[in-house]
Write a protein that holds these residues in place. Structure first.
Motif, PDB file in Angstrom:
ATOM      1  N   GLY A  38      -6.270 -11.669 -13.843  1.00 48.64           N
ATOM      2  CA  GLY A  38      -6.964 -10.503 -13.305  1.00 48.64           C
ATOM      3  C   GLY A  38      -8.412 -10.526 -13.745  1.00 48.64           C
ATOM      4  N   SER A  39      -9.207  -9.629 -13.209  1.00 45.31           N
ATOM      5  CA  SER A  39     -10.641  -9.624 -13.522  1.00 45.31           C
ATOM      6  C   SER A  39     -10.935  -8.907 -14.844  1.00 45.31           C
ATOM      7  N   SER A  40     -10.075  -7.975 -15.236  1.00 41.17           N
ATOM      8  CA  SER A  40     -10.377  -7.168 -16.425  1.00 41.17           C
ATOM      9  C   SER A  40     -10.607  -7.982 -17.700  1.00 41.17           C
ATOM     10  N   PRO A  41      -9.835  -9.049 -17.970  1.00 43.25           N
ATOM     11  CA  PRO A  41     -10.048  -9.762 -19.238  1.00 43.25           C
ATOM     12  C   PRO A  41     -11.178 -10.798 -19.222  1.00 43.25           C
ATOM     13  N   LEU A  67       1.254 -13.803 -19.199  1.00 36.99           N
ATOM     14  CA  LEU A  67       2.170 -12.715 -18.849  1.00 36.99           C
ATOM     15  C   LEU A  67       3.059 -13.017 -17.659  1.00 36.99           C
ATOM     16  N   ASP A  68       2.470 -13.666 -16.652  1.00 37.41           N
ATOM     17  CA  ASP A  68       3.207 -13.703 -15.384  1.00 37.41           C
ATOM     18  C   ASP A  68       2.746 -14.848 -14.502  1.00 37.41           C
ATOM     19  N   GLU A  69       3.466 -15.014 -13.418  1.00 39.69           N
ATOM     20  CA  GLU A  69       3.149 -16.065 -12.441  1.00 39.69           C
ATOM     21  C   GLU A  69       3.755 -15.667 -11.095  1.00 39.69           C
ATOM     22  N   LEU A 132      -4.081  -7.162 -22.059  1.00 37.74           N
ATOM     23  CA  LEU A 132      -3.464  -6.621 -20.847  1.00 37.74           C
ATOM     24  C   LEU A 132      -4.517  -6.026 -19.926  1.00 37.74           C
ATOM     25  N   GLY A 133      -4.341  -6.222 -18.633  1.00 35.40           N
ATOM     26  CA  GLY A 133      -5.060  -5.414 -17.652  1.00 35.40           C
ATOM     27  C   GLY A 133      -4.087  -4.343 -17.196  1.00 35.40           C
ATOM     28  N   ILE A 134      -4.471  -3.602 -16.188  1.00 34.16           N
ATOM     29  CA  ILE A 134      -3.546  -2.592 -15.645  1.00 34.16           C
ATOM     30  C   ILE A 134      -3.744  -2.529 -14.131  1.00 34.16           C
ATOM     31  N   GLY A 138      -0.493   1.485 -12.370  1.00 38.51           N
ATOM     32  CA  GLY A 138      -0.033   1.572 -13.767  1.00 38.51           C
ATOM     33  C   GLY A 138       0.799   0.387 -14.214  1.00 38.51           C
ATOM     34  N   HIS A 139       0.855  -0.686 -13.402  1.00 35.23           N
ATOM     35  CA  HIS A 139       1.681  -1.821 -13.836  1.00 35.23           C
ATOM     36  C   HIS A 139       0.971  -2.650 -14.900  1.00 35.23           C
ATOM     37  N   ILE A 140       1.762  -3.261 -15.758  1.00 34.55           N
ATOM     38  CA  ILE A 140       1.249  -4.244 -16.714  1.00 34.55           C
ATOM     39  C   ILE A 140       2.043  -5.531 -16.497  1.00 34.55           C
ATOM     40  N   GLY A 141       1.367  -6.670 -16.668  1.00 27.46           N
ATOM     41  CA  GLY A 141       1.960  -7.916 -16.197  1.00 27.46           C
ATOM     42  C   GLY A 141       2.182  -7.675 -14.715  1.00 27.46           C
ATOM     43  N   PHE A 142       3.380  -7.946 -14.260  1.00 21.74           N
ATOM     44  CA  PHE A 142       3.727  -7.573 -12.877  1.00 21.74           C
ATOM     45  C   PHE A 142       4.898  -6.595 -12.908  1.00 21.74           C
ATOM     46  N   ASN A 143       4.976  -5.782 -13.945  1.00 14.54           N
ATOM     47  CA  ASN A 143       6.040  -4.787 -14.036  1.00 14.54           C
ATOM     48  C   ASN A 143       5.631  -3.569 -13.229  1.00 14.54           C
ATOM     49  N   ALA A 167      -4.823  -9.462  -2.375  1.00  8.67           N
ATOM     50  CA  ALA A 167      -5.142 -10.247  -1.177  1.00  8.67           C
ATOM     51  C   ALA A 167      -6.543 -10.845  -1.269  1.00  8.67           C
ATOM     52  N   ARG A 168      -7.423 -10.198  -2.073  1.00 10.96           N
ATOM     53  CA  ARG A 168      -8.793 -10.704  -2.190  1.00 10.96           C
ATOM     54  C   ARG A 168      -8.828 -12.132  -2.759  1.00 10.96           C
ATOM     55  N   PHE A 169      -7.787 -12.506  -3.466  1.00  9.36           N
ATOM     56  CA  PHE A 169      -7.738 -13.880  -4.009  1.00  9.36           C
ATOM     57  C   PHE A 169      -7.145 -14.870  -3.004  1.00  9.36           C
ATOM     58  N   GLY A 203     -11.429   3.017 -10.015  1.00  7.63           N
ATOM     59  CA  GLY A 203     -10.117   2.730  -9.414  1.00  7.63           C
ATOM     60  C   GLY A 203      -8.984   2.754 -10.428  1.00  7.63           C
ATOM     61  N   LYS A 204      -9.313   2.609 -11.716  1.00  4.40           N
ATOM     62  CA  LYS A 204      -8.278   2.577 -12.735  1.00  4.40           C
ATOM     63  C   LYS A 204      -8.119   3.930 -13.444  1.00  4.40           C
ATOM     64  N   ALA A 205      -8.981   4.902 -13.075  1.00  8.15           N
ATOM     65  CA  ALA A 205      -9.030   6.156 -13.828  1.00  8.15           C
ATOM     66  C   ALA A 205      -7.694   6.902 -13.842  1.00  8.15           C
TER      67      ALA A 205
HETATM   68  C1  GLP Z   1      -2.401  -8.399 -11.433  1.00  8.23           C
HETATM   69  C2  GLP Z   1      -1.917  -9.005 -12.749  1.00  8.23           C
HETATM   70  C3  GLP Z   1      -2.056  -8.021 -13.885  1.00  8.23           C
HETATM   71  C4  GLP Z   1      -3.440  -7.404 -13.868  1.00  8.23           C
HETATM   72  C5  GLP Z   1      -3.669  -6.669 -12.577  1.00  8.23           C
HETATM   73  C6  GLP Z   1      -5.021  -5.975 -12.505  1.00  8.23           C
HETATM   74  O1  GLP Z   1      -1.449  -7.617 -10.828  1.00  8.23           O
HETATM   75  N1  GLP Z   1      -0.561  -9.443 -12.684  1.00  8.23           N
HETATM   76  O2  GLP Z   1      -1.805  -8.683 -15.115  1.00  8.23           O
HETATM   77  O3  GLP Z   1      -3.576  -6.535 -14.947  1.00  8.23           O
HETATM   78  O4  GLP Z   1      -3.593  -7.634 -11.543  1.00  8.23           O
HETATM   79  O5  GLP Z   1      -6.012  -6.897 -12.166  1.00  8.23           O
HETATM   80  P1  GLP Z   1      -7.556  -6.640 -12.368  1.00  8.23           P
HETATM   81  O6  GLP Z   1      -7.828  -6.795 -13.810  1.00  8.23           O
HETATM   82  O7  GLP Z   1      -8.215  -7.736 -11.554  1.00  8.23           O
HETATM   83  O8  GLP Z   1      -7.847  -5.300 -11.847  1.00  8.23           O
END
Ligand code: GLP
Length: 262
Positions: A38-41, A67-69, A132-134, A138-143, A167-169, A203-205
């Motif tokens: 994700g872009s956050s980290p 975290l995920d794939e 972690l991003g979010i 409110g999902h973390i990883g892909f939960n 989809a942007r990716f 967007g994350k607020a």
């Molecule tokens: C994906 C990833 C998450 C990430 C989220 C937010 O869904 N699986 O780990 O936190 O995107 O991405 P971004 O940080 O680009 O907003």
């Protein structure tokens, strides 16, 4: 409750993460890093790479677990999380690629891949710091919302909103975004010794508000962080805009004893 730090921007947040992880590597050269895409980290990884250089840290023993794939996506695909982690973390930091693990999204073996991944994390002694991003939901990883707060690594169906967000990716084409993924569970994530969640932008607020000040609910998976003994949530002003107790968080951070790490 997690510590909530409101920073100027992603760079300031990235510096806080980078200092914390660089100190960890200095004290524990075979530290286990929990990695996120994700872009956050991204700024955090950039600052960590800079710290590694400036402090001349030996990272040859550092281990990593993503975290995920995506499920069913060739790991060599430029948007696979394996490729993303290689590009954004392994190469800039100079980590040993053999020590950095990403869940295996191969559809033929995915049934057992989750248990194997959790066992590998455990065998490594657990994750020291999990970044972690979010998601906007409110999902973390892909939960996705509704995920068990005790879940282990497993296959999941991606929410429609997540596929739209991602989809942007994939040339902006939601149909190219896989429908399934393999993700560390919330229970897996919660076993990491320190969680650092980063969130930026308006967007994350709402997700940040629910995470920090809402009830603990599977419908905001990140709200599980309220139960973690050592969670740090670093946000910018825009992502903090819906928090009711902003002033308190600022006050607490300003008065944090200088010797205390995040
Ligand atoms: C994906 C990833 C998450 C990430 C989220 C937010 O869904 N699986 O780990 O936190 O995107 O991405 P971004 O940080 O680009 O907003």
């Amino acid at each position: 409750m997690a510590e909530i730090i409101i920073t100027k921007d992603e760079d300031a947040a990235g510096e806080i993460y980078a200092k914390c992880v660089a100190d960890l590597i200095e004290n524990k050269p075979d530290a286990v890093l929990g990695l996120a895409t994700g872009s956050s980290p991204l700024a955090a990884y950039r600052h960590l790479a800079a710290q590694v250089k400036v402090r001349k840290l030996d990272v040859s023993q550092v281990r990593g677990f993503a975290l995920d794939e995506y499920a069913g996506l060739d790991p060599a695909h430029p948007q696979s999380y394996r490729s993303t982690i290689t590009r954004t973390v392994v190469e800039p930091l100079g980590l040993d690629p053999a020590k950095v693990h990403v869940p295996n999204g191969n559809l033929e073996t995915i049934k057992d891949a989750g248990h194997e991944y959790d066992a590998a994390i455990e065998a490594a002694g657990g994750v020291d710091v999990q970044i972690l991003g979010i998601g906007t939901d409110g999902h973390i990883g892909f939960n996705e919302p509704g995920s068990s707060l005790a879940s282990g690594t497993r296959i999941k169906t991606l929410a429609e909103q997540t596929r739209i967000d991602n989809a942007r990716f994939f040339d902006g084409d939601v149909n190219q975004v896989p429908t399934h993924c393999i993700t560390q569970g919330i229970g897996t994530i919660m076993k990491a010794r320190h969680l650092v969640l980063l969130a930026f932008g308006e967007g994350k607020a709402e997700a940040v508000r629910e995470t920090c000040e809402g009830g603990i609910s599977a419908f905001c998976p990140a709200s599980a962080l309220q139960l973690h003994p050592h969670a740090t949530i670093i946000v910018d002003e825009a992502a903090a805009s819906k928090l009711a107790h902003k002033d308190y968080y600022r006050y607490a951070y300003a008065h944090k004893p200088a010797w205390q790490q995040i």
